[in-house]
Design a protein around this motif. Structure first.
Motif, PDB file in Angstrom:
ATOM      1  N   ARG A 325       0.976  -0.985   0.042  1.00 40.90           N
ATOM      2  CA  ARG A 325       0.077   0.056   0.016  1.00 40.90           C
ATOM      3  C   ARG A 325       0.866   1.354   0.076  1.00 40.90           C
ATOM      4  NH1 ARG A 325      -5.511  -0.582   1.087  1.00 40.90           N
ATOM      5  NH2 ARG A 325      -5.500   1.197  -0.179  1.00 40.90           N
ATOM      6  N   VAL A 326       0.452   2.292  -0.495  1.00 45.51           N
ATOM      7  CA  VAL A 326       1.247   3.429  -0.865  1.00 45.51           C
ATOM      8  C   VAL A 326       0.431   4.663  -0.138  1.00 45.51           C
ATOM      9  CG1 VAL A 326       2.306   5.090  -2.352  1.00 45.51           C
ATOM     10  CG2 VAL A 326       2.165   2.548  -2.946  1.00 45.51           C
ATOM     11  N   LEU A 327       0.847   5.439   0.724  1.00 40.18           N
ATOM     12  CA  LEU A 327       0.324   6.757   1.234  1.00 40.18           C
ATOM     13  C   LEU A 327       1.140   7.859   0.415  1.00 40.18           C
ATOM     14  CD1 LEU A 327      -1.836   7.859   3.032  1.00 40.18           C
ATOM     15  CD2 LEU A 327       0.141   8.385   4.743  1.00 40.18           C
ATOM     16  N   GLY A 328       0.472   8.720  -0.450  1.00 36.41           N
ATOM     17  CA  GLY A 328       1.249   9.466  -1.073  1.00 36.41           C
ATOM     18  C   GLY A 328       0.941   9.369  -2.523  1.00 36.41           C
ATOM     19  N   PRO A 329       2.086   9.837  -3.585  1.00 40.71           N
ATOM     20  CA  PRO A 329       3.083  10.525  -3.013  1.00 40.71           C
ATOM     21  C   PRO A 329       2.763  11.965  -2.787  1.00 40.71           C
ATOM     22  CG  PRO A 329       2.763  10.650  -5.419  1.00 40.71           C
ATOM     23  CD  PRO A 329       1.739   9.904  -4.981  1.00 40.71           C
ATOM     24  N   ASN A 330       3.732  12.963  -2.231  1.00 41.74           N
ATOM     25  CA  ASN A 330       3.340  14.344  -1.959  1.00 41.74           C
ATOM     26  C   ASN A 330       2.420  14.273  -0.566  1.00 41.74           C
ATOM     27  OD1 ASN A 330       3.775  17.131  -2.190  1.00 41.74           O
ATOM     28  ND2 ASN A 330       2.199  17.211  -3.583  1.00 41.74           N
ATOM     29  N   SER A 331       3.012  13.326  -0.056  1.00 38.71           N
ATOM     30  CA  SER A 331       2.224  13.166   1.418  1.00 38.71           C
ATOM     31  C   SER A 331       2.909  13.845   2.530  1.00 38.71           C
ATOM     32  CB  SER A 331       2.294  11.634   1.847  1.00 38.71           C
ATOM     33  OG  SER A 331       1.708  11.454   3.002  1.00 38.71           O
ATOM     34  N   PHE A 332       2.364  14.336   3.643  1.00 30.92           N
ATOM     35  CA  PHE A 332       2.685  15.116   4.681  1.00 30.92           C
ATOM     36  C   PHE A 332       3.190  14.114   6.020  1.00 30.92           C
ATOM     37  CE2 PHE A 332       1.929  17.693   8.644  1.00 30.92           C
ATOM     38  CZ  PHE A 332       3.077  18.737   8.106  1.00 30.92           C
ATOM     39  N   GLY A 333       2.657  12.805   5.609  1.00 28.02           N
ATOM     40  CA  GLY A 333       2.917  11.923   6.740  1.00 28.02           C
ATOM     41  C   GLY A 333       2.007  11.163   7.297  1.00 28.02           C
ATOM     42  N   ILE A 334       2.065  10.328   8.545  1.00 26.67           N
ATOM     43  CA  ILE A 334       1.105   9.631   9.505  1.00 26.67           C
ATOM     44  C   ILE A 334       1.499   9.823  10.660  1.00 26.67           C
ATOM     45  CG2 ILE A 334       0.393   7.790   7.687  1.00 26.67           C
ATOM     46  CD1 ILE A 334       2.278   6.072   8.922  1.00 26.67           C
ATOM     47  N   ILE A 335       0.602   9.602  11.641  1.00 26.19           N
ATOM     48  CA  ILE A 335       0.843   9.896  13.010  1.00 26.19           C
ATOM     49  C   ILE A 335      -0.190   8.958  13.778  1.00 26.19           C
ATOM     50  CG2 ILE A 335       0.704  11.009  15.092  1.00 26.19           C
ATOM     51  CD1 ILE A 335       1.086  13.869  13.275  1.00 26.19           C
ATOM     52  N   ASN A 336       0.375   8.096  14.663  1.00 27.30           N
ATOM     53  CA  ASN A 336      -0.408   7.074  15.456  1.00 27.30           C
ATOM     54  C   ASN A 336      -0.063   7.661  17.060  1.00 27.30           C
ATOM     55  OD1 ASN A 336      -1.676   5.160  16.872  1.00 27.30           O
ATOM     56  ND2 ASN A 336      -0.981   3.278  15.566  1.00 27.30           N
ATOM     57  N   ASN A 337      -0.903   8.088  17.476  1.00 26.11           N
ATOM     58  CA  ASN A 337      -0.678   8.645  19.038  1.00 26.11           C
ATOM     59  C   ASN A 337      -1.050   7.271  20.167  1.00 26.11           C
ATOM     60  OD1 ASN A 337       0.407  11.136  18.908  1.00 26.11           O
ATOM     61  ND2 ASN A 337      -1.689  12.092  18.891  1.00 26.11           N
ATOM     62  N   ASP A 338      -1.138   6.246  19.635  1.00 24.10           N
ATOM     63  CA  ASP A 338      -1.257   5.173  20.458  1.00 24.10           C
ATOM     64  C   ASP A 338       0.014   5.024  21.552  1.00 24.10           C
ATOM     65  OD1 ASP A 338      -1.431   2.833  21.995  1.00 24.10           O
ATOM     66  OD2 ASP A 338      -2.295   1.560  20.257  1.00 24.10           O
ATOM     67  N   PRO A 339      -0.156   5.019  22.827  1.00 26.74           N
ATOM     68  CA  PRO A 339       1.016   4.823  23.726  1.00 26.74           C
ATOM     69  C   PRO A 339       1.818   3.671  23.383  1.00 26.74           C
ATOM     70  CG  PRO A 339      -0.774   5.582  24.823  1.00 26.74           C
ATOM     71  CD  PRO A 339      -1.499   5.294  23.445  1.00 26.74           C
TER      72      PRO A 339
END
Length: 888
Positions: A325-339
């Motif tokens: 799977r591809v996120l992007g291109p030109n993506s700002f990114g991903i965040i997962n705040n799960d501790p």
């Protein structure tokens, strides 16, 4: 991906599709080809003796050349075979063979690689074969299965079809109709949901991450990703990759690697922060390292012009060919705040990163990603996960919604959409997600000239801008106009209970502010049933808390609006605390306005707004959503008396003589509608007054004469129709009068039709096949309400009975149907049934490009369809068909 040159004659390339398997990996489905001979031998040779016996009922060690030729050479009509490809190798084969050429029954069989058992390949093959077979006129599948072949029996049993089983001579004969059922659709959607959710989970919950393009220089994109992941304390393994790094050197305190291939044990997620020209080669390396998902922040793809568009297509084909799977291109990114994960693979500055919370966020461009995250952080609004899709070549908001459906850490969802590639699927998933979690969407337009950023793959739409709003309403989605409104609603629905009704109380320490809040509430459809109650400007904390508690205790109040202006320059924190404590003990939501405050106040769950209007607007949105949640959303309509095959026959005949499409004749239109239980009153075109009189005598009753030229279809008034004709002389005179009027205009065509009973309301029902939305059904009162005021509603099949009722009652002219000014109310049940039949007809047959029923006379005894026109065209490729397929 497979080479497309040299395909055999008649090769149906439109059957090719990328699919997400049960474990979240991507595979490619395509028709078998003559050049698959060696691949088929390799597939068979790798199978166990048991698998071979279960498939062929005999221990065949090697397929004969004759058998392989027969398997790989098919006609794509009576004999069809599909293969599932994973990383260039056949992982599964499915086929059907008609029992008689052109007949309605076909024998179906599957063979799945031992190495890929349990990944849902058999179910995917059945799904695709059944849909292809239906299009070819097959109605029923039969299969012979050995009793010990439990996996294949399970594929048939669990597909949702009504299958019969007979045991004879040691073999189980399975038979089932392949027409989709509610159960088979539910099975398909459930499987799609699980597989897509798992594929996104692989993106957001990696055990290891490699940043490819990490540099020792700090002011670079790759280094920023590496530092942010490290600083957040990612719970997994982190690697720095730079092809220019010297052996033994470190980057950001981490040992560096020249290639991702050099990392022992492989990597699950790769951030590909290299120049666009190097991305494709890097994807090859990632495949060798076992990478499952990619985040591509690189620019220089479709947004950069034709060369970039080509590179973006190659990226998609290459990644899916490797199962990624591809996120992007030109993506700002991903965040997962799960501790348990702590993944910040984004370009967001750490100071602007929202805390851990329960809001799932999705944005597209980097600029919006920055704005969205910064706004959440300023308000103290915590997020669970965040993703920026960039050019949205693969992973989209639909995928994230599938994930959030299963994510217990996410209680509300916000999406900022710059474009939408599959509204039909969005509506389906959003409706399901909205039923358990609030979904808030920002979208300024859809499919418009200026609303789509460069690089986004979209289809244009012919629908009005209101169509998108109506689609969101149908799905229970809360629409916001901008990011601020998105968070205004989010901070309320996350931190407060949903309103039980429309009744609100208003308390304040300012008469002016109370009046402003009350007026805003009324303008947004809320009922002020308590107050405004205004304490003195100099009132203390205790007195203001008292009026808050009294309002919350009022049985006639469902929600509270609290506004407080401090008598001095700064707000007293004790006031905020007092209101927060009072609200915390109540099951009723509260929106508060304190001077200069916006967001969720620290130490409480009280949402605050800089103006009463902002808070009231958010409260109204939450109230409408709560009302939608409580409402009966109905059952999918499927009227009886439907003959789908008859429509297929008519459409096939028309397209055979006019491959680009054509308007149907009156006889053809009547036949198509009759197949779905819609009767059209006959209208006979005449060319003389004598012929008009003769038709009048045949119809036996009062008739009308009307001009049929398309030049006059949108001209208001009754100048082109003569009604109430009860005598041969009147009919002849009416014909001559109309003919004289038409001659100077260069228009021709006069028809005679039996006249409907007096009274009733003329309405219009239409459908169209839109490139973006798919089938769209419209309804309105015919004439000036539609032509002048645009008073028409649209809905998107499949419809429920509740959708149809809402469709009819939501037009502004709806009172005309309910007995306006003493007129008898129309038969609503008959009108609903007509719309249901049109919606199912449009949903079943994408070749029906435009259908218009006008006029339709709705009256107390039913509905009469007096006019109908229909245009057919080659069926477009729907973005959400009966078989699972990823957007391409």
């Amino acid at each position: 991906m497979d080479e497309q040159d040299g395909l055999p004659p008649g090769y149906p390339q439109e059957w090719e599709a990328d699919v997400v398997l049960a474990d979240g990996m991507v595979a490619h489905v395509r028709p078998i080809r003559p050049d698959d001979v060696e691949a088929l031998h390799e597939f068979h040779a790798a199978q166990s003796e048991e698998s071979i016996y279960l498939r062929f009922f005999a221990p065949i060690k090697r397929l004969s050349d004759k058998d392989v030729h027969r398997f790989t050479h098919v006609d794509y009509s009576d004999r069809v075979a599909l293969v599932v490809m994973i990383r260039g190798k056949i992982a599964g084969i499915g086929r059907y063979d008609r029992l008689k050429p052109g007949g309605p029954e076909a024998e179906v069989a599957f063979n799945v690689s031992d190495d890929h058992q349990g990944r849902g390949i058999g179910s995917v093959l059945l799904e695709h074969l059944a849909d292809i077979a239906r299009e070819a006129g097959v109605r029923r599948f039969v299969a012979d299965v050995l009793p010990q072949n439990r996996k294949m029996i399970g594929v048939f049993r669990d597909a949702g079809y009504d299958a019969s089983h007979e045991f004879d001579d040691g073999v189980i004969a399975v038979t089932f109709d392949i027409e989709p059922t509610d159960e088979s659709r539910a099975v398909r959607m459930s499987r799609e949901h699980r597989s897509e959710s798992r594929s996104v989970r692989r993106l957001l919950h990696p055990a290891s991450v490699a940043v490819i393009g990490a540099s020792r220089r700090e002011a670079t994109v790759g280094r920023a990703f590496l530092d942010h992941i490290a600083e957040r304390g990612f719970a997994g393994d982190l690697y720095a990759v730079n092809n220019r790094a010297e052996p033994g050197t470190d980057i950001g305190g981490l040992p560096s690697y020249r290639s991702v291939r050099d990392i022992e044990g492989g990597v699950e997620l790769a951030v590909v922060a290299v120049p666009a020209a190097d991305v494709l080669a890097t994807v090859d390396e990632c495949a060798d390292a076992g990478v499952r998902a990619l985040v591509v922040p690189s620019e220089g793809f479709a947004e950069a012009g034709p060369e970039g568009e080509h590179r973006q297509r190659q990226l998609l084909m290459l990644a899916r060919g490797y199962g990624m799977r591809v996120l992007g291109p030109n993506s700002f990114g991903i965040i997962n705040n799960d501790p348990q994960v702590r993944l910040d693979a984004s370009l967001a500055e750490p100071a602007h990163l929202p805390p851990h919370g329960s809001l799932g966020l999705f944005a597209q461009s980097g600029a919006l990603g920055i704005a969205v995250l910064a706004s959440a952080q300023r308000r103290g609004l915590g997020i669970s996960t965040f993703a920026s899709a960039g050019n949205r070549v693969d992973v989209s908001g639909n995928d994230l919604m599938q994930y959030w459906l299963d994510d217990d850490a996410t209680t509300a969802v916000g999406l900022h959409l710059e474009s939408m590639g599959n509204p039909r699927k969005f509506s389906r998933i959003a409706r399901k997600l909205s039923s358990v979690k609030p979904v808030i969407v920002v979208k300024s337009g859809v499919g418009g000239r200026f609303g789509t950023p460069r690089g986004h793959r979209v289809r244009t739409t012919q629908e009005r801008p209101e169509a998108f709003t109506q689609m969101l309403k149908q799905a229970g989605v809360i629409r916001a106009e901008n990011t601020h409104q998105l968070f205004d609603v989010a901070q309320l629905v996350i931190n407060q209970p949903l309103p039980a009704g429309h009744r609100v109380g208003v308390v304040t320490n300012s008469d002016a502010l109370g009046s402003l809040a009350a007026d805003a509430a009324q303008s947004w459809g809320l009922d002020v049933t308590h107050g405004p109650v205004a304490v003195a400007a100099e009132a203390g904390v205790a007195e203001f808390r008292r009026v808050v508690e009294e309002a919350l205790a009022d049985d006639h109040v469902d929600s509270l609006i609290a506004c407080f202006i401090p008598p001095v320059a700064f707000i007293d924190p004790e006031v905020v605390q007092a209101v927060g404590e009072a609200v915390a003990g109540s099951e009723k939501p509260c929106v508060a306005t304190f001077l200069g405050m916006r967001g969720v106040t620290p130490g409480s769950r009280l949402p605050t707004y800089t103006t009463p209007e902002d808070g009231v607007r958010a409260l109204a949105a939450a109230t409408r959503y709560a009302e939608w949640l409580r409402s009966d959303r109905g059952t999918r309509v499927r009227p009886d008396g439907i003959n789908r095959g008859a429509v297929n026959d008519v459409v096939a005949a028309v397209l055979a003589r006019s491959p680009r499409g054509a308007d149907l004749s009156q006889e053809e239109t009547t036949a198509v509608l009759a197949a779905y239980g819609i009767e059209v009153w006959p209208s006979v075109t005449v060319s003389s007054d004598e012929e008009a009189v003769e038709v009048y005598r045949q119809l036996r009753g009062t008739v009308v004469l009307k001009a049929t030229s398309p030049l006059l279809s949108h001209q208001p008034g009754q100048g082109w129709i003569r009604t109430g004709l009860r005598h041969p002389k009147a009919v002849g005179a009416a014909y001559r009068d109309l003919a004289r009027m038409l001659e100077p205009l260069g228009a021709d065509g006069i028809a005679v039709q039996r006249m409907a009973a007096p009274g009733g309301v003329a309405v219009e029902v239409h459908s169209s096949e839109d490139a973006l939305f798919g089938p769209v059904v419209g309804f309105g009162v015919a004439g000036l309400p539609i032509d002048l005021l645009g008073d028409m509603t649209s809905r998107f099949p499949p419809l429920t009975d509740v959708d149809i009722v809402d469709m009819v009652t939501s037009i502004r002219a709806a009172p005309m149907l309910d007995g306006y000014r003493g007129v008898m109310p129309v038969d609503h049940a008959a009108l609903y049934d007509l719309i249901a039949r049109v919606s199912v007809l449009a949903d079943d047959h994408p070749e029906l490009a435009h259908l218009r029923l006008n006029p339709v006379m709705a009256h107390q005894d039913g509905v009469d369809v007096l006019g109908a026109s229909l245009h057919v065209a080659p069926a477009p490729t729907r973005t959400d068909a009966e078989r699972r397929a990823m957007s391409s």
